[in-house]
Scaffold this active site. Structure first.
Site, mmCIF file in Angstrom:
data_model
loop_
_atom_site.group_PDB
_atom_site.id
_atom_site.type_symbol
_atom_site.label_atom_id
_atom_site.label_comp_id
_atom_site.label_asym_id
_atom_site.label_seq_id
_atom_site.Cartn_x
_atom_site.Cartn_y
_atom_site.Cartn_z
ATOM 1 N N GLU A 62 -34.558 -23.859 19.614
ATOM 2 C CA GLU A 62 -35.531 -24.520 18.763
ATOM 3 C C GLU A 62 -36.309 -23.406 18.055
ATOM 4 O O GLU A 62 -36.837 -22.514 18.716
ATOM 5 C CB GLU A 62 -36.473 -25.371 19.630
ATOM 6 C CG GLU A 62 -37.388 -26.211 18.787
ATOM 7 C CD GLU A 62 -38.332 -27.088 19.606
ATOM 8 O OE1 GLU A 62 -38.158 -27.207 20.831
ATOM 9 O OE2 GLU A 62 -39.244 -27.644 18.981
ATOM 10 N N ARG A 293 -30.861 -21.581 35.006
ATOM 11 C CA ARG A 293 -31.488 -20.683 34.048
ATOM 12 C C ARG A 293 -31.822 -19.359 34.708
ATOM 13 O O ARG A 293 -31.865 -19.244 35.930
ATOM 14 C CB ARG A 293 -32.737 -21.319 33.461
ATOM 15 C CG ARG A 293 -33.875 -21.515 34.463
ATOM 16 C CD ARG A 293 -35.181 -21.910 33.756
ATOM 17 N NE ARG A 293 -34.962 -22.908 32.724
ATOM 18 C CZ ARG A 293 -35.408 -22.785 31.465
ATOM 19 N NH1 ARG A 293 -36.077 -21.736 31.100
ATOM 20 N NH2 ARG A 293 -35.194 -23.729 30.609
ATOM 21 N N LYS A 303 -42.430 -20.045 26.914
ATOM 22 C CA LYS A 303 -42.893 -19.843 25.537
ATOM 23 C C LYS A 303 -44.405 -19.942 25.448
ATOM 24 O O LYS A 303 -45.044 -19.191 24.724
ATOM 25 C CB LYS A 303 -42.277 -20.915 24.627
ATOM 26 C CG LYS A 303 -40.971 -20.478 24.014
ATOM 27 C CD LYS A 303 -40.426 -21.555 23.086
ATOM 28 C CE LYS A 303 -38.949 -21.313 22.835
ATOM 29 N NZ LYS A 303 -38.256 -22.466 22.290
HETATM 30 P P1 ATP Z 1 -38.632 -24.997 25.280
HETATM 31 O O1 ATP Z 1 -39.429 -25.151 26.512
HETATM 32 O O2 ATP Z 1 -39.449 -24.855 24.046
HETATM 33 O O3 ATP Z 1 -37.477 -25.932 25.152
HETATM 34 P P2 ATP Z 1 -36.608 -23.039 25.773
HETATM 35 O O4 ATP Z 1 -36.824 -21.692 26.367
HETATM 36 O O5 ATP Z 1 -35.749 -24.013 26.469
HETATM 37 O O6 ATP Z 1 -38.036 -23.570 25.481
HETATM 38 P P3 ATP Z 1 -34.903 -23.380 23.490
HETATM 39 O O7 ATP Z 1 -35.084 -22.877 22.114
HETATM 40 O O8 ATP Z 1 -34.794 -24.841 23.697
HETATM 41 O O9 ATP Z 1 -36.103 -22.795 24.312
HETATM 42 O O10 ATP Z 1 -33.687 -22.637 24.177
HETATM 43 C C1 ATP Z 1 -32.454 -22.446 23.567
HETATM 44 C C2 ATP Z 1 -31.380 -22.337 24.606
HETATM 45 O O11 ATP Z 1 -31.652 -21.274 25.508
HETATM 46 C C3 ATP Z 1 -31.281 -23.594 25.423
HETATM 47 O O12 ATP Z 1 -29.902 -23.969 25.490
HETATM 48 C C4 ATP Z 1 -31.804 -23.223 26.757
HETATM 49 O O13 ATP Z 1 -31.152 -23.910 27.783
HETATM 50 C C5 ATP Z 1 -31.509 -21.718 26.840
HETATM 51 N N1 ATP Z 1 -32.476 -21.041 27.709
HETATM 52 C C6 ATP Z 1 -33.819 -21.040 27.583
HETATM 53 N N2 ATP Z 1 -34.388 -20.371 28.589
HETATM 54 C C7 ATP Z 1 -33.389 -19.915 29.381
HETATM 55 C C8 ATP Z 1 -33.328 -19.152 30.593
HETATM 56 N N3 ATP Z 1 -34.435 -18.705 31.206
HETATM 57 N N4 ATP Z 1 -32.113 -18.879 31.116
HETATM 58 C C9 ATP Z 1 -31.001 -19.309 30.505
HETATM 59 N N5 ATP Z 1 -30.977 -20.025 29.380
HETATM 60 C C10 ATP Z 1 -32.151 -20.339 28.816
#
Ligand code: ATP
Ligand code: MG
Length: 589
Positions: A62, A293, A303
């Site tokens: 996002e 994750r 974030k």
């Molecule tokens: P939000 O809480 O705003 O959704 P987010 O960290 O999930 O934050 P996104 O932009 O939705 O942000 O993440 C993009 C991709 O990165 C998603 O597919 C998410 O699953 C993956 N991702 C985010 N954080 C992690 C993490 N700590 N480890 C592995 N993958 C991650």
């Protein structure tokens, strides 16, 4: 597949996702996926040839913040799978929420994924480009009796949702006719109602044990300007509705996401099935696969916290070398190769776990050790005067650029009567086992001569201001007589007259606790007050020419990078990437 003779020698470690993909490929599960050259509904792919990419994955950020080390895991995973199985990985901006998204973040994400070493060709997409289709899909669900407009207040909806142990209650609006729902939904879109007045919901089962199936919201009213769609829309799709559709339109085969979406999978499948039944989406449909994750000690990856650290100026912006953002890591001197090795080393699993920050540092060290040229830097300078070396004379000493890679050659380092050495390499009264400079002791000035310490000068406070010594003219490294001198200490130095004095930032971990904020503490209390130390160091003159982002090992100190933001031509400043050894591990034990 596992016994394929053509598998590369350094095959990646297998994991449960690879097993799924290999089984799918063996069963020809994606043989029926057609690809009309770009994302689209069933009609766009009907009659198109079979997809030449064997699998399709996506990285769907996002654009509401900068990418961090957790995202790197997901990027390496999705792009890595596409690379290894002859597939394609899409970069998709999941920009369905109009309020928090900005072009600045889109640009930063593009840079970060490229920097990590991945290429998505033409497969760059925006979820907002599918808004028209999503709006159609919502109406189709209404027509087939699978969605309705609910006019309960947010509080009523929450109260009627039930709990984990109690079923929810049907909304009084659940029985609305198709025509009434269509009419209301169109008027929601036309901007007739205030935010929150109505919500479009799926009609599934308010008594489902899975709360995500209790008539989840699909569309909400939002009078907001979208960074790409402008003011066109007064309704916006919910993430849980939009995401499966985005995957299906892009013909994603394996939609890989983090574990918290596991309970959403039944809805993901339900929705795509309904839209496929309605003839809007082509089969076979994508499948969602969840993995754990990345949780990393000594950092925060949320974030919200990252934004707070930047906005409250606990760090110097999004690219502060101490932040776990990828722009920060890049400025710190971390390498894409190090990140890719880290992703391989930590692997992929279904079980949540914590990775020690030291593992990431070790991956960076391994990569830098293999590739970074060696240079000499004195970080805490103390003057060394060689009293029997002729004044005004100078000569060159040859230092190898890389001890394990002779092909990288040697460089000349100027030597003269006055040198800088590290303050800690002299002791007036040596502690036990100290082999460096103290009165009467001899050491080798690395790549140069053997010198014998004769004494030191002090200021009135007793602080050592200079060390004196005498050198042995026939002891120069690389000359025939050198081997006759046996000494235990070997110290580095920089000629005072030739030194390049430069700003060096000694970065350390941003947090001093492995789990910042654990036990209900404010995580800001765990900030490491010593995470950044500015010094003026004495560097060997060759470092004056370092280009931004050039990486070096400063011998005996660690890995350093010429800062890509603050360096000027002929005047680089350096950031410490990582020390040579893990001092944090030692402290804990
Ligand atoms: P939000 O809480 O705003 O959704 P987010 O960290 O999930 O934050 P996104 O932009 O939705 O942000 O993440 C993009 C991709 O990165 C998603 O597919 C998410 O699953 C993956 N991702 C985010 N954080 C992690 C993490 N700590 N480890 C592995 N993958 C991650
Ligand atoms: Mg997310």
């Amino acid at each position: 597949m596992s016994n394929d003779n053509n598998a590369p020698a350094a095959a990646p470690v297998s994991n449960f996702i690879r097993h799924i993909i290999e089984a799918d490929l063996a069963a020809g599960r994606h043989a029926g996926v057609t690809w009309g050259g770009k994302p689209g509904p069933a009609a766009a792919h009907a009659g198109a040839p079979a997809d030449p990419a064997k699998i399709r994955t996506r990285f769907p950020p996002e654009p509401n913040g900068y990418l961090h080390i957790g995202h790197a895991k997901s990027i390496c995973l999705n792009f890595g799978l596409a690379r290894d199985y002859g597939g394609a990985c899409h970069l998709r901006f999941d920009d369905t929420n109009p309020e928090k998204e900005e072009q600045e973040y889109v640009d930063a994400i593009v840079d970060a994924v490229r920097w990590l070493g991945f290429d998505w060709g033409r497969d760059e997409y925006f979820a907002s480009d599918y808004f028209d289709f999503m709006y159609e899909a919502a109406q189709s669900l209404i027509r087939s009796g699978h969605a309705y407009v609910d006019s309960q207040s947010a509080e009523e909806m929450r109260a009627n949702r039930g709990t984990l142990t109690e079923p929810g209650k049907d909304s009084p609006c659940r029985g609305r006719s198709v025509d009434e729902n269509l009419d209301l939904f169109r008027r929601m879109e036309a901007g007739e109602f205030a935010d929150g007045a109505h919500v479009l919901r799926a009609k599934i089962d308010m008594a489902s044990p899975n709360i995500n199936l209790r008539d989840p919201a699909l569309y909400r009213i939002k009078h907001a300007t979208h960074h790409r769609a402008g003011d066109k829309w007064n309704v916006y799709p919910m993430y849980t509705f939009a995401h499966p559709i985005e995957d299906a339109l892009e013909r994603i085969t394996h939609s890989i996401c983090t574990l918290e979406f596991e309970d959403q999978r039944p809805f993901y499948d339900w929705l795509l099935e309904r839209l496929a039944e309605d003839g809007l989406l082509a089969r076979p449909l994508p499948q969602q696969i969840e993995f754990a994750r990345l949780n990393l000690s000594y950092v925060v990856l949320s974030k919200r916290k990252l934004i707070q650290l930047v906005q409250e100026r606990h760090v110097d912006g999004w690219d502060d070398p101490r932040l776990p953002t990828l722009v920060g890591a890049r400025r710190r001197g971390y390498t894409p190769e190090g990140f890719r090795a880290f992703a391989e080393r930590i692997g992929v699993s279904k079980a949540d776990s914590w990775i020690d920050y030291g593992v990431l540092e070790e991956c960076m060290r391994d990569d830098l050790n293999a590739r970074a040229e060696r240079r000499i830097a004195v970080l805490d300078p103390l003057k060394l005067v060689i009293d029997n070396y002729p004044e005004g004379q100078e000569e060159e000493c040859l230092a190898p650029n890389h001890p394990q890679q002779p092909e990288l050659g040697k460089r000349a380092v100027p030597f003269s009567r006055e040198l800088w050495i590290e303050r800690e390499d002299f002791a007036e009264i040596p502690p036990k086992g100290y082999f460096r400079l103290f009165p009467g002791n001899s050491v080798r000035l690395r790549y140069g001569f053997v010198v014998k310490c004769t004494g030191c000068e002090k200021d009135p406070a007793g602080h050592v201001t200079a060390v004196h010594c005498e050198y042995f003219p026939d002891s120069k490294s690389g000359t025939p007589g050198a081997d006759a001198y046996k000494v235990k200490g070997n110290i580095h130095w920089v000629s005072a007259k030739h030194a390049y004095r430069a700003e060096v930032r000694l970065y350390d971990r941003l947090f001093k606790a492995p789990n910042p904020g654990a036990g209900g503490r404010d995580y800001l209390e765990d900030l490491n007050p010593d995470s950044k130390t500015l010094i003026t160091a004495c560097l060997e003159p060759a470092l004056k020419e370092a280009r931004p982002e050039a990486r070096f090992q400063f011998e005996r100190h660690g890995y350093f990078v010429a800062d890509r933001v603050d360096s000027k031509t002929g005047a680089p400043v350096f950031n410490r990437t990582v020390t040579l050894k893990d001092s944090w591990g030692k402290v804990e034990k």
